[in-house]
Design a protein around this motif. Sequence first.
Motif, PDB file in Angstrom:
ATOM      1  N   ASN A  72       2.702  -5.882  -2.122  1.00 22.73           N
ATOM      2  CA  ASN A  72       1.382  -5.836  -2.721  1.00 22.73           C
ATOM      3  C   ASN A  72       0.768  -4.444  -2.658  1.00 22.73           C
ATOM      4  OD1 ASN A  72       1.576  -6.953   0.090  1.00 22.73           O
ATOM      5  ND2 ASN A  72      -0.620  -6.461   0.127  1.00 22.73           N
ATOM      6  N   HIS A  73      -0.184  -4.186  -3.576  1.00 19.85           N
ATOM      7  CA  HIS A  73      -0.888  -2.918  -3.686  1.00 19.85           C
ATOM      8  C   HIS A  73       0.077  -1.753  -3.888  1.00 19.85           C
ATOM      9  CE1 HIS A  73      -3.936  -5.516  -1.813  1.00 19.85           C
ATOM     10  NE2 HIS A  73      -4.804  -4.775  -2.471  1.00 19.85           N
ATOM     11  N   ARG A 125       0.804  -9.049  -5.130  1.00 25.80           N
ATOM     12  CA  ARG A 125      -0.594  -8.890  -5.529  1.00 25.80           C
ATOM     13  C   ARG A 125      -0.942  -7.426  -5.757  1.00 25.80           C
ATOM     14  NH1 ARG A 125      -5.590 -11.404  -5.470  1.00 25.80           N
ATOM     15  NH2 ARG A 125      -4.527 -13.385  -5.108  1.00 25.80           N
ATOM     16  N   SER A 126      -1.812  -7.204  -6.741  1.00 21.80           N
ATOM     17  CA  SER A 126      -2.357  -5.887  -7.047  1.00 21.80           C
ATOM     18  C   SER A 126      -1.270  -4.876  -7.407  1.00 21.80           C
ATOM     19  CB  SER A 126      -3.193  -5.365  -5.860  1.00 21.80           C
ATOM     20  OG  SER A 126      -3.937  -4.225  -6.236  1.00 21.80           O
ATOM     21  N   ASN A 127      -0.547  -5.220  -8.475  1.00 24.91           N
ATOM     22  CA  ASN A 127       0.386  -4.291  -9.101  1.00 24.91           C
ATOM     23  C   ASN A 127       0.023  -4.182 -10.577  1.00 24.91           C
ATOM     24  OD1 ASN A 127       2.795  -3.239  -7.298  1.00 24.91           O
ATOM     25  ND2 ASN A 127       2.382  -5.334  -6.605  1.00 24.91           N
ATOM     26  N   GLN A 185      -4.222 -10.350  -9.206  1.00 24.60           N
ATOM     27  CA  GLN A 185      -4.686  -8.984  -9.444  1.00 24.60           C
ATOM     28  C   GLN A 185      -3.619  -8.108 -10.094  1.00 24.60           C
ATOM     29  OE1 GLN A 185      -6.294  -7.432  -5.783  1.00 24.60           O
ATOM     30  NE2 GLN A 185      -7.956  -8.919  -5.724  1.00 24.60           N
ATOM     31  N   ASN A 186      -2.972  -8.684 -11.099  1.00 28.54           N
ATOM     32  CA  ASN A 186      -2.072  -7.902 -11.939  1.00 28.54           C
ATOM     33  C   ASN A 186      -2.655  -7.846 -13.354  1.00 28.54           C
ATOM     34  OD1 ASN A 186       0.746  -7.011 -10.703  1.00 28.54           O
ATOM     35  ND2 ASN A 186       0.147  -8.922  -9.683  1.00 28.54           N
ATOM     36  N   HIS A 236       0.822  -1.212   0.000  1.00 31.36           N
ATOM     37  CA  HIS A 236       0.000   0.000   0.000  1.00 31.36           C
ATOM     38  C   HIS A 236       0.860   1.269   0.000  1.00 31.36           C
ATOM     39  CE1 HIS A 236      -3.816  -2.160   0.656  1.00 31.36           C
ATOM     40  NE2 HIS A 236      -3.080  -2.992   1.368  1.00 31.36           N
ATOM     41  N   ASP A 243      -7.039 -13.474 -11.306  1.00 33.28           N
ATOM     42  CA  ASP A 243      -7.384 -12.100 -11.670  1.00 33.28           C
ATOM     43  C   ASP A 243      -6.283 -11.435 -12.483  1.00 33.28           C
ATOM     44  OD1 ASP A 243      -8.882  -9.855 -11.912  1.00 33.28           O
ATOM     45  OD2 ASP A 243      -8.874  -9.304  -9.795  1.00 33.28           O
TER      46      ASP A 243
END
Length: 512
Positions: A113-114, A137-139, A162-163, A90, A186
């Motif tokens: 992540n994030h 995750r989430s990049n 989540q990429n 984050h 995702d």
Amino acid sequence: MLQTTILLVVTMLAVITPTLESSVNTVCPPNCMCNDDTLTVICKENMLNEVPSILNPSIERLILKPNRIKTVDVASFQFYGYLKHIDLSHNELVRITPQTFVTQTRLVELHLNHNKLSNITDKTFYGLKSLTVLNLRSNFLEDLPDKVFSPLTHLKELDLGQNRIQRIDPSAFEGMSMLQVLMLDDNQLTKVPAVSFQFLASLAELRIGLNSFKTLTNDSFAGLNSLTTLDLTGAELNNITEFAFRGLNPNLRTLILADNRLVTIPTKQMSRLKRLEELSIGQNPFTALPEHAFQGLTNLCSLVISGAPELVSIERGAFADNLNLESISLVSNKRLSRVADRVLTGLPNLKDLVLRDNGFSTFKESLAAWPELRKLDLSDNPLECECSLVWLRDLLFQRNTTHVLCASPAALRDRPLRTLTNEELGCSTYVGSHQTIIGAICGVVVALIALLLFLVYRYRHKVHDVFKNYEWRKQTKANTKQAEYQKTFNDDEFIIRTAQHQTLKPIPVTEL
């Protein structure tokens, strides 16, 4: 040459820093928590733009989330050679310079992540020889290049969910023989990267849903002989070839096929998974669970089907091959209203049954062995509360359950079934008429018996004569048959003896 020299200097500093820590004045940044006993520094929401460089060199846990750090390089961690846990999640990371973690040889967990990372290479994680957990995750990652994770020889868990990953190099996972958990959910993959999995002999859990596969081709997971969990949620699957799961039989225990486009249960394709114990296959457009729907899955213990919009019925024998089922959860299947009678009674191990929020207007007592269930949830169904549900009312009362409500008739809407009386369920009239019919039948039977007895008494003499004649004829017939059996001579002898008898004259009594 200059870069190599810098790295050498940084490495030397990392080695000698611990010996100098007693003479170094460390400072805990404002609004951070620094604990020299647990060797932990936590700086949450501090608006930091970079990694603090004045912390205790002996710290083992560094948590810097969420902040505004955009980049990290080799200087960011050069004084922290004892780190085992780094959390930079984050933040606003867009770049990690090559060999940033060269001095973090003891690092076990790295959480990135994030963030906004769009590019990583085999130099990004150089030096992390002890790392076991990496969270990305989430990049904004789009590509996993050749041998990108090769320095991470001890990595056990890798989260790439989540990429925007579209391509995975065939050698991207080379050197990761100890990896046990891989998350690729995702992303934007259009086919399962089966070739890339060849290096993951120890992989136990693979989550690769929320991509766009549409079809699982034969041997999609070849080489993953240690896999125990496969999650394909939301992979847009409308076709699974016959041998798609070939090679997964030895250890696969959990399969998740929820939220796809399967119009029928892939019975034949799954039948090879002999050791499968948990199956989730809801949110697919199949209309029925046919006979032998889960054939071959003899070790299946848990079945979850939720949110299947077209599911209407469960046919007789649907679970005939699944005698080890312990838990069945059918939830929010709005059109599910027909279940074959006794379809659940042949499951001796069934303990948990959830039939919540479906389309059932009634339940039959013969559907399942209700009293033996450990968990039972029948709530949120459009139940028509009538006398046929008295047995269920009594069962719910025994279990002290009030969450099963009536949907009709209007007078009973939203009333707990458990609290209703026989009269409210319309049983009075039904029971009275039923008793009347039984009483009438019994009266007729008694009258017929009385009439029969009267007739027997009235004509007892005739009855006696009939029985007497019958017994006489029976005895005569028996004597005749016995005489025939006792005959010991042939027809010629009979004729001679008869003739001799006729020639004999009777002797007068006076001559005697």
